[in-house]
Design a protein around this motif. Sequence first.
Motif, PDB file in Angstrom:
ATOM      1  N   SER A  41       0.840  -1.203   0.000  1.00 53.21           N
ATOM      2  CA  SER A  41       0.000   0.000   0.000  1.00 53.21           C
ATOM      3  C   SER A  41       0.873   1.250   0.000  1.00 53.21           C
ATOM      4  CB  SER A  41      -0.914   0.010   1.226  1.00 53.21           C
ATOM      5  OG  SER A  41      -0.163   0.258   2.393  1.00 53.21           O
ATOM      6  N   ASP A  42       0.272   2.370  -0.328  1.00 50.83           N
ATOM      7  CA  ASP A  42       0.988   3.644  -0.335  1.00 50.83           C
ATOM      8  C   ASP A  42       1.471   4.007   1.066  1.00 50.83           C
ATOM      9  OD1 ASP A  42       0.579   3.907  -3.040  1.00 50.83           O
ATOM     10  OD2 ASP A  42      -1.195   5.188  -2.827  1.00 50.83           O
ATOM     11  N   ASP A  43       0.683   3.696   2.089  1.00 45.30           N
ATOM     12  CA  ASP A  43       1.087   3.983   3.467  1.00 45.30           C
ATOM     13  C   ASP A  43       2.330   3.192   3.850  1.00 45.30           C
ATOM     14  OD1 ASP A  43      -1.018   5.726   3.757  1.00 45.30           O
ATOM     15  OD2 ASP A  43      -2.353   4.231   4.658  1.00 45.30           O
ATOM     16  N   GLU A  44       2.390   1.938   3.430  1.00 51.06           N
ATOM     17  CA  GLU A  44       3.567   1.125   3.722  1.00 51.06           C
ATOM     18  C   GLU A  44       4.807   1.695   3.046  1.00 51.06           C
ATOM     19  OE1 GLU A  44       2.037  -3.411   4.291  1.00 51.06           O
ATOM     20  OE2 GLU A  44       1.685  -2.510   2.317  1.00 51.06           O
ATOM     21  N   VAL A  45       4.632   2.202   1.839  1.00 51.52           N
ATOM     22  CA  VAL A  45       5.745   2.812   1.119  1.00 51.52           C
ATOM     23  C   VAL A  45       6.221   4.059   1.865  1.00 51.52           C
ATOM     24  CG1 VAL A  45       6.411   4.010  -1.006  1.00 51.52           C
ATOM     25  CG2 VAL A  45       5.072   1.908  -1.134  1.00 51.52           C
ATOM     26  N   GLU A  46       5.283   4.880   2.331  1.00 49.29           N
ATOM     27  CA  GLU A  46       5.645   6.102   3.052  1.00 49.29           C
ATOM     28  C   GLU A  46       6.431   5.786   4.322  1.00 49.29           C
ATOM     29  OE1 GLU A  46       5.331   9.385   2.346  1.00 49.29           O
ATOM     30  OE2 GLU A  46       4.620   8.764   0.369  1.00 49.29           O
ATOM     31  N   VAL A  47       5.951   4.806   5.094  1.00 50.37           N
ATOM     32  CA  VAL A  47       6.625   4.432   6.340  1.00 50.37           C
ATOM     33  C   VAL A  47       8.027   3.898   6.044  1.00 50.37           C
ATOM     34  CG1 VAL A  47       6.579   2.826   8.284  1.00 50.37           C
ATOM     35  CG2 VAL A  47       4.497   4.046   7.627  1.00 50.37           C
ATOM     36  N   ALA A  48       8.138   3.034   5.040  1.00 49.56           N
ATOM     37  CA  ALA A  48       9.443   2.477   4.682  1.00 49.56           C
ATOM     38  C   ALA A  48      10.370   3.586   4.178  1.00 49.56           C
ATOM     39  CB  ALA A  48       9.288   1.392   3.618  1.00 49.56           C
ATOM     40  N   PHE A  49       9.825   4.523   3.421  1.00 50.56           N
ATOM     41  CA  PHE A  49      10.614   5.648   2.933  1.00 50.56           C
ATOM     42  C   PHE A  49      11.179   6.450   4.099  1.00 50.56           C
ATOM     43  CE2 PHE A  49      10.801  10.174   1.880  1.00 50.56           C
ATOM     44  CZ  PHE A  49      11.709  10.159   0.837  1.00 50.56           C
ATOM     45  N   LEU A  50      10.340   6.761   5.070  1.00 54.34           N
ATOM     46  CA  LEU A  50      10.792   7.533   6.229  1.00 54.34           C
ATOM     47  C   LEU A  50      11.868   6.783   7.009  1.00 54.34           C
ATOM     48  CD1 LEU A  50       7.387   9.015   7.432  1.00 54.34           C
ATOM     49  CD2 LEU A  50       9.259  10.224   6.281  1.00 54.34           C
ATOM     50  N   ARG A  51      11.704   5.480   7.166  1.00 49.98           N
ATOM     51  CA  ARG A  51      12.716   4.680   7.848  1.00 49.98           C
ATOM     52  C   ARG A  51      14.050   4.696   7.100  1.00 49.98           C
ATOM     53  NH1 ARG A  51       8.770  -0.298   9.408  1.00 49.98           N
ATOM     54  NH2 ARG A  51       7.862   0.655  11.250  1.00 49.98           N
ATOM     55  N   GLU A  52      13.973   4.511   5.786  1.00 51.51           N
ATOM     56  CA  GLU A  52      15.194   4.521   4.969  1.00 51.51           C
ATOM     57  C   GLU A  52      15.864   5.889   5.018  1.00 51.51           C
ATOM     58  OE1 GLU A  52      16.752   2.121   3.270  1.00 51.51           O
ATOM     59  OE2 GLU A  52      15.291   0.563   3.738  1.00 51.51           O
ATOM     60  N   GLN A  53      15.057   6.941   4.954  1.00 49.11           N
ATOM     61  CA  GLN A  53      15.584   8.291   4.997  1.00 49.11           C
ATOM     62  C   GLN A  53      16.273   8.551   6.346  1.00 49.11           C
ATOM     63  OE1 GLN A  53      12.623  11.406   4.802  1.00 49.11           O
ATOM     64  NE2 GLN A  53      13.956  12.650   3.522  1.00 49.11           N
ATOM     65  N   GLU A  54      15.639   8.115   7.418  1.00 51.72           N
ATOM     66  CA  GLU A  54      16.200   8.299   8.753  1.00 51.72           C
ATOM     67  C   GLU A  54      17.502   7.528   8.903  1.00 51.72           C
ATOM     68  OE1 GLU A  54      14.850   6.732  13.011  1.00 51.72           O
ATOM     69  OE2 GLU A  54      13.464   8.213  12.172  1.00 51.72           O
ATOM     70  N   ALA A  55      17.522   6.292   8.385  1.00 52.92           N
ATOM     71  CA  ALA A  55      18.733   5.470   8.489  1.00 52.92           C
ATOM     72  C   ALA A  55      19.895   6.108   7.721  1.00 52.92           C
ATOM     73  CB  ALA A  55      18.460   4.060   7.943  1.00 52.92           C
ATOM     74  N   ARG A  56      19.609   6.721   6.605  1.00 49.98           N
ATOM     75  CA  ARG A  56      20.674   7.334   5.810  1.00 49.98           C
ATOM     76  C   ARG A  56      21.131   8.666   6.380  1.00 49.98           C
ATOM     77  NH1 ARG A  56      18.648   3.619   3.120  1.00 49.98           N
ATOM     78  NH2 ARG A  56      19.349   2.690   1.207  1.00 49.98           N
ATOM     79  N   SER A  57      20.227   9.379   6.993  1.00 51.81           N
ATOM     80  CA  SER A  57      20.631  10.660   7.576  1.00 51.81           C
ATOM     81  C   SER A  57      21.452  10.446   8.861  1.00 51.81           C
ATOM     82  CB  SER A  57      19.402  11.528   7.869  1.00 51.81           C
ATOM     83  OG  SER A  57      18.607  10.935   8.881  1.00 51.81           O
ATOM     84  N   ALA A  58      21.205   9.322   9.549  1.00 46.44           N
ATOM     85  CA  ALA A  58      21.968   9.004  10.760  1.00 46.44           C
ATOM     86  C   ALA A  58      23.374   8.522  10.411  1.00 46.44           C
ATOM     87  CB  ALA A  58      21.234   7.946  11.576  1.00 46.44           C
ATOM     88  N   ALA A  59      23.544   7.977   9.223  1.00 43.97           N
ATOM     89  CA  ALA A  59      24.838   7.403   8.841  1.00 43.97           C
ATOM     90  C   ALA A  59      25.832   8.438   8.415  1.00 43.97           C
ATOM     91  CB  ALA A  59      24.652   6.426   7.685  1.00 43.97           C
TER      92      ALA A  59
END
Length: 183
Positions: free
Chosen positions: A165-183
């Motif tokens: 679903s689009d919501d699942e994509v949004e949540v996964a996107f935010l997680r990926e974005q957060e993981a990359r900004s922390a690195a």
Amino acid sequence: MTIVNRITQLFKADFHAVLDHIEEPELLLRQAIRDMEAELARQEQQIRSDGHKQAELKLRQKQLEQRLHEFDEELDLGFGSGKEDLAKGLIRRKLETQRLLVQLASREGLLSQATVRRQALFTQNRTTLEGLRQKADLFVLHAASRRNPDQSDHPHCMNQNAVVSDDEVEVAFLREQEARSAA
């Protein structure tokens, strides 16, 4: 006459059912996807070609700008030595070069706009194709499970739950974005 019409309708219905069975929708779907992939490849080639043309136009503009600088130096010499005829000829060539430079800049701007539109369309078409590929995979799996209902527990048939679903994509996107900004 109604009996003849009803028999004709039954014959047409059977004929359409036979055609639907013969056409094999999975094959038609795969061919449509191949056609879309070929169109995307053509669009991508056009974008690359536009990029090469833009690079050539920019190089030509740079050469003309360099030539304008040379005209200024030559004009300094012409005026310094009092040779008006030479200076007038140089001014004519300088004006022609300036006009050509304006034309090239205009052409490069138009090409740049066209390239941006082509890239946007290409991105949109690529996204559409990816969505259609996923839907086609689901359609093929669903068709296979209808033909062989006893294989519904087959690993390929389990992909029906793979729709995201689009919501699942949004949540996964935010997680990926957060993981990359922390690195």
